[in-house]
Design a protein around this motif. Structure first.
Motif, PDB file in Angstrom:
ATOM      1  N   HIS A 250      37.191  39.940  46.565  1.00 42.00           N
ATOM      2  CA  HIS A 250      38.474  41.646  46.722  1.00 42.00           C
ATOM      3  C   HIS A 250      37.592  41.352  48.074  1.00 42.00           C
ATOM      4  O   HIS A 250      37.799  43.103  48.767  1.00 42.00           O
TER       5      HIS A 250
ATOM      6  N   TRP B  84      41.333  34.725  39.234  1.00 47.90           N
ATOM      7  CA  TRP B  84      42.869  35.210  38.310  1.00 47.90           C
ATOM      8  C   TRP B  84      44.029  34.948  38.882  1.00 47.90           C
ATOM      9  O   TRP B  84      44.072  34.249  39.845  1.00 47.90           O
TER      10      TRP B  84
ATOM     11  N   CYS C 288      41.302  37.060  45.102  1.00 48.82           N
ATOM     12  CA  CYS C 288      40.557  37.147  43.795  1.00 48.82           C
ATOM     13  C   CYS C 288      40.488  35.993  42.688  1.00 48.82           C
ATOM     14  O   CYS C 288      40.102  35.203  42.670  1.00 48.82           O
TER      15      CYS C 288
END
Length: 238
Positions: A35, A9, A4
């Motif tokens: 991912h 993120w 991520c």
């Protein structure tokens, strides 16, 4: 390619380290593969075959190298179809789950001193990880695919970041161990390089949004470290 953090993120979505790195190098991002797990590395390498980038940066291993034993048990069951590990280590998995849940509160924090439970989790998870890397056909196939791809694209620099640091002591210890394993599985080719993110960042609370995710300051440090290594090939980085 990676987890991520490739997308920044949860805090740095507008300015994650790939964006910052491309600016420092004066380049353009031609693709991202978030991912991505090591066991599915061959699928990510297809992007190199398609796009022919000058550099392919990999940020892998955060999922695989963890003190959260329930996650490791899940990997074993998927790769080996066995319940033996879950039966033997279920109580460690539940304890690790409770610790992880406590670590999901907002804001970074540093857990207390490591005790016997910490070392038990590290030892048990380390045994699971070693078993995965020694006996899983899927992992062996991933690194064969990597070696083949690097040979087919000698003009592409394959740059690997070690699993990123985090604040949970068990996870951080295992990510260091995972980096040691990963580096030794990489093909010894002139276009395959390595950067130790633990040496670059450390595990300081001011670099984290929460116990597991880097903040904007850390993304900037990653980008500058990668740029310095790529441009200078300085000793100690690669």
């Amino acid at each position: 390619m990676g987890g991520c953090h490739v997308l920044g993120w949860p805090q740095s979505k507008d300015r994650p380290f790939p964006t910052l790195l491309s600016e420092l190098l004066g380049g353009t991002i031609v693709g991202r593969v978030p991912h991505l797990r090591l066991s599915h590395l061959a699928g990510g390498l297809a992007a190199v075959d398609e796009l022919h980038p000058t550099h392919a940066v990999f940020q892998l291993g955060n999922y695989e190298f963890t003190g959260y034993l329930k996650s490791l048990v899940h990997q074993y069951n998927r790769l080996f179809d066995t319940r033996l590990v879950e039966e033997k280590l279920g109580h460690y998995a539940e304890e690790a789950h409770a610790e992880t849940a406590r670590g999901e509160s907002p804001g970074p924090h540093r857990p207390g001193p490591a005790g016997p439970a910490h070392y038990a989790r590290v030892g048990a998870a380390g045994a699971l990880i070693a078993g995965l890397w020694l006996f899983s056909r899927r992992y062996r196939a991933s690194f064969r695919s990597l070696a083949a791809c690097a040979r087919q694209h000698p003009g592409t620099s394959f740059v690997f970041l070690s699993p990123l640091p985090c604040l949970a002591p068990a996870d951080n210890t295992l990510r260091r161990f995972g980096g040691w394993l990963l580096r030794r599985r990489l093909p010894e080719l002139p276009n395959v390089h390595w950067l130790d993110s633990h040496q670059l960042l450390g595990a300081e609370a001011e670099l984290f949004v929460d116990a597991a995710h880097l903040n904007q300051r850390a993304h900037q440090a990653l980008a500058y470290g990668l740029a310095a290594a790529i441009l200078g090939h300085a000793d100690g980085w690669f």
